[in-house]
Design a protein around this motif. Structure first.
Motif, mmCIF file in Angstrom:
data_model
loop_
_atom_site.group_PDB
_atom_site.id
_atom_site.type_symbol
_atom_site.label_atom_id
_atom_site.label_comp_id
_atom_site.label_asym_id
_atom_site.label_seq_id
_atom_site.Cartn_x
_atom_site.Cartn_y
_atom_site.Cartn_z
ATOM 1 N N LEU A 13 -7.242 -14.761 12.050
ATOM 2 C CA LEU A 13 -5.973 -14.802 12.785
ATOM 3 C C LEU A 13 -6.129 -14.331 14.226
ATOM 4 N N SER A 14 -6.912 -13.253 14.439
ATOM 5 C CA SER A 14 -7.027 -12.721 15.804
ATOM 6 C C SER A 14 -7.716 -13.719 16.728
ATOM 7 N N GLU A 34 -17.085 -19.835 14.418
ATOM 8 C CA GLU A 34 -16.723 -19.281 13.111
ATOM 9 C C GLU A 34 -17.869 -19.492 12.125
ATOM 10 N N ARG A 36 -17.795 -19.107 8.771
ATOM 11 C CA ARG A 36 -17.413 -19.825 7.549
ATOM 12 C C ARG A 36 -17.167 -21.301 7.866
ATOM 13 N N ARG A 42 -9.836 -13.474 6.630
ATOM 14 C CA ARG A 42 -9.271 -12.806 5.456
ATOM 15 C C ARG A 42 -7.984 -13.493 4.985
ATOM 16 N N PRO A 65 -4.089 -11.590 2.514
ATOM 17 C CA PRO A 65 -2.787 -10.974 2.734
ATOM 18 C C PRO A 65 -1.620 -11.823 2.229
ATOM 19 N N TRP A 67 1.953 -10.093 2.486
ATOM 20 C CA TRP A 67 3.222 -9.570 3.004
ATOM 21 C C TRP A 67 3.170 -9.249 4.493
ATOM 22 N N VAL A 147 -22.733 -16.010 14.611
ATOM 23 C CA VAL A 147 -23.270 -15.419 15.846
ATOM 24 C C VAL A 147 -24.205 -14.273 15.461
ATOM 25 N N SER A 342 -8.142 -7.178 13.938
ATOM 26 C CA SER A 342 -7.009 -6.347 13.539
ATOM 27 C C SER A 342 -7.281 -4.843 13.601
ATOM 28 N N GLY A 350 -5.593 -3.061 10.902
ATOM 29 C CA GLY A 350 -5.923 -3.602 9.577
ATOM 30 C C GLY A 350 -4.917 -4.603 9.055
ATOM 31 N N TYR A 351 -3.715 -4.603 9.612
ATOM 32 C CA TYR A 351 -2.678 -5.516 9.112
ATOM 33 C C TYR A 351 -2.735 -6.873 9.821
ATOM 34 N N VAL A 352 -2.051 -7.853 9.203
ATOM 35 C CA VAL A 352 -1.875 -9.163 9.842
ATOM 36 C C VAL A 352 -1.271 -8.960 11.241
HETATM 37 C C1 LIG Z 1 -7.031 -8.800 -0.331
HETATM 38 C C2 LIG Z 1 -6.375 -8.541 1.004
HETATM 39 C C3 LIG Z 1 -5.018 -8.285 1.057
HETATM 40 C C4 LIG Z 1 -4.403 -8.019 2.273
HETATM 41 N N1 LIG Z 1 -3.046 -7.843 2.296
HETATM 42 C C5 LIG Z 1 -2.412 -7.704 3.480
HETATM 43 C C6 LIG Z 1 -0.972 -7.746 3.526
HETATM 44 O O1 LIG Z 1 -0.299 -7.971 2.508
HETATM 45 N N2 LIG Z 1 -0.391 -7.561 4.748
HETATM 46 C C7 LIG Z 1 -1.110 -7.368 5.891
HETATM 47 O O2 LIG Z 1 -0.504 -7.191 6.959
HETATM 48 N N3 LIG Z 1 -2.476 -7.399 5.892
HETATM 49 C C8 LIG Z 1 -3.133 -7.567 4.703
HETATM 50 N N4 LIG Z 1 -4.506 -7.700 4.691
HETATM 51 C C9 LIG Z 1 -5.254 -7.569 5.962
HETATM 52 C C10 LIG Z 1 -5.263 -8.892 6.785
HETATM 53 O O3 LIG Z 1 -5.795 -9.910 6.003
HETATM 54 C C11 LIG Z 1 -6.131 -8.699 8.047
HETATM 55 O O4 LIG Z 1 -5.606 -7.679 8.846
HETATM 56 C C12 LIG Z 1 -6.201 -9.939 8.964
HETATM 57 O O5 LIG Z 1 -6.281 -11.140 8.239
HETATM 58 C C13 LIG Z 1 -7.406 -9.746 9.895
HETATM 59 O O6 LIG Z 1 -7.580 -10.861 10.741
HETATM 60 P P1 LIG Z 1 -8.758 -10.813 11.825
HETATM 61 O O7 LIG Z 1 -8.751 -12.094 12.538
HETATM 62 O O8 LIG Z 1 -8.610 -9.580 12.639
HETATM 63 O O9 LIG Z 1 -10.105 -10.616 10.980
HETATM 64 P P2 LIG Z 1 -10.766 -11.599 9.895
HETATM 65 O O10 LIG Z 1 -9.704 -12.336 9.160
HETATM 66 O O11 LIG Z 1 -11.706 -10.761 9.105
HETATM 67 O O12 LIG Z 1 -11.548 -12.666 10.771
HETATM 68 C C14 LIG Z 1 -12.867 -12.465 11.212
HETATM 69 C C15 LIG Z 1 -13.570 -13.803 11.247
HETATM 70 O O13 LIG Z 1 -14.869 -13.628 11.801
HETATM 71 C C16 LIG Z 1 -15.780 -14.434 11.062
HETATM 72 N N5 LIG Z 1 -17.124 -13.878 11.262
HETATM 73 C C17 LIG Z 1 -17.658 -12.748 10.721
HETATM 74 N N6 LIG Z 1 -18.899 -12.545 11.203
HETATM 75 C C18 LIG Z 1 -19.166 -13.573 12.062
HETATM 76 C C19 LIG Z 1 -20.275 -13.916 12.871
HETATM 77 N N7 LIG Z 1 -21.369 -13.141 12.950
HETATM 78 N N8 LIG Z 1 -20.192 -15.062 13.607
HETATM 79 C C20 LIG Z 1 -19.086 -15.848 13.573
HETATM 80 N N9 LIG Z 1 -18.004 -15.562 12.827
HETATM 81 C C21 LIG Z 1 -18.026 -14.421 12.094
HETATM 82 C C22 LIG Z 1 -15.282 -14.340 9.628
HETATM 83 O O14 LIG Z 1 -15.779 -15.395 8.847
HETATM 84 C C23 LIG Z 1 -13.765 -14.408 9.851
HETATM 85 O O15 LIG Z 1 -13.289 -15.737 9.828
HETATM 86 C C24 LIG Z 1 -5.160 -7.986 3.480
HETATM 87 C C25 LIG Z 1 -6.540 -8.288 3.423
HETATM 88 C C26 LIG Z 1 -7.142 -8.565 2.208
HETATM 89 C C27 LIG Z 1 -8.619 -8.900 2.174
#
Ligand SMILES: Cc1cc2nc3c(=O)[nH]c(=O)nc-3n(C[C@H](O)[C@H](O)[C@H](O)COP(=O)(O)OP(=O)(O)OC[C@H]3O[C@@H](n4cnc5c(N)ncnc54)[C@H](O)[C@@H]3O)c2cc1C
Length: 376
Positions: A13-14, A34, A36, A42, A65, A67, A147, A342, A350-352
């Protein structure tokens, strides 16, 4: 060598939101790498097996996530509205069930409505990442690219990524946005020259929110527990699920989901099949024989996913990681690199909502720096 103005590492998402903001600012040549094969990070879901064709596309169930809390998370709330997404309240009408200990019969008790009300998105949380993805026009999104190395040359950063076949590509950019969890940013990427040691230590010690967790989802034709006056919520000291909720999709399938209460380290020794069998047996114990015949069931163990969790996350507690510094304050990396996942959010780490917050802060900081560098 491929040229870009900005490289974003990670299309969770970020990363997607940062690309969306940069496009809105008119920044050209943004590359989003990316590891994946799918974007979302996540934020991931399982689709119900094809049933009612009219529900196709949104009959999905969150494996990550579920909620968000619009009253507190105003920017996320605004974005959800701006993207035209529909939300609904977590279903929690009726009684809940409580299993105190293994072998003890479940006790029925009055359920409670969460306050503030937990909200969900129609189509699951992936509706948000899909909608953001759909807004992107100029960003070059390259999936399947991990990366591995960032090299700071005199005037640019060289970003080296590797595809599934081991072929490497180098991208050159003036700035890199790290949209991956701090622990992966610190431990999974080699920096030349090295990052300032205190910063690298801080990132490496920041827990990735929910990385030690696993979710189980069972999909049914009907929410049969509701007819018994049950909300679908349960707490259990018996397990394997510690916390269970209704996950039904309005206009789509009925479903229950639960968080595994079995610690990540123990789960490492168990196959998904074994866990599925025990989860189904627990739902049957709680909600009756109809729970034994889900139309489909899924398990996602995030602790086994190296693109989210590291071995350090196996023993992590439930704290929200908070990586204090999102960019080097001095040395050769200053102004070349900033982190936006996040966990770097000061308000919702840590949240969405934290992914939205941190990405916005990172893009704004880049914009200020870019403006100054260009004599603005
Ligand atoms: C089971 C679970 C339940 C959750 N429940 C909630 C909820 O109900 N409410 C809430 O607010 N939050 C919840 N969260 C947290 C929420 O999912 C995260 O805060 C949010 O999705 C983080 O987004 P992000 O983009 O910061 O990180 P990520 O989603 O972790 O994105 C990081 C990306 O980087 C990629 N990546 C990693 N390493 C490399 C590399 N070396 N090179 C290229 N790409 C790479 C990964 O594949 C990934 O796509 C939950 C998380 C989980 C796992």
């Amino acid at each position: 060598m491929e040229q870009a103005s900005i490289v974003i590492v990670g299309a969770g998402l970020s990363g997607l939101y940062a690309a969306h903001l940069l496009e809105r600012l008119g920044v050209a040549d943004v590359v989003l790498l990316e590891a994946r094969d799918l974007v979302g990070g996540r934020i991931a879901s399982a689709a119900a097996p094809a049933g009612d064709a009219s529900a196709a596309g949104f009959d999905r169930f969150d494996l990550g996530p579920t909620w968000f809390w619009p009253e507190q998370q105003r920017e996320l709330h605004r974005l959800v509205d701006e993207l035209g997404l529909q939300r609904f309240a977590q279903y929690d009408e009726g009684d809940m069930l409580y299993e105190r200990a293994p072998g003890e019969a479940p006790v029925r008790m009055r359920g409670y409505v969460s306050a503030p009300q937990s909200m969900r998105l129609v189509g699951g949380m992936n509706a948000l990442t899909d909608a953001l993805h759909d807004t992107l026009r100029g960003t070059r999104i390259v999936t399947g690219q991990t990366v591995r190395r960032l090299r700071n040359t005199a005037d640019q950063v060289e970003v080296e990524s590797v595809d599934g076949a081991g072929a490497s590509t180098t991208w050159r950019a003036a700035h890199v946005l790290l949209a991956l969890p701090p622990r992966l940013a610190a431990g999974g990427i080699v920096y030349e020259p090295a990052l300032p040691a205190p910063l690298a230590r801080e990132w490496a010690s920041t827990a990735t929110w929910m990385a030690p967790h696993a979710k189980y989802v069972a999909i049914y034709d009907e929410p049969f527990w509701r007819a018994q006056g049950l909300s679908g919520s349960a707490r259990s000291g018996g397990g394997p699920l510690g916390e269970i909720h209704d996950a039904s999709m309005p206009g789509g399938s009925a479903a229950l989901f639960g968080f595994l209460g079995v610690p990540a380290r123990t789960r490492q020794r168990l196959t998904d099949d074994v866990l599925l069998t025990h989860c189904r047996a627990q739902l049957t114990r709680l909600f009756g024989p109809r729970a034994d015949a889900p139309r489909a069931e899924f398990i996602k163990d995030w602790s086994k996913d190296a693109l989210t969790a590291t071995p350090d996350d196996l023993d992590a507690g439930g704290d929200h990681g908070h990586a204090r510094a999102a960019a080097p304050a001095s040395g050769p990396w200053q102004g070349r690199l900033s982190a936006i996942a996040s966990e770097w959010s000061p308000r919702f780490p840590g949240y969405v909502a934290g992914a939205i917050d941190a990405a916005e802060l990172g893009v704004r900081a880049w914009q200020r720096q870019h403006h100054t560098a260009n004599g603005g």
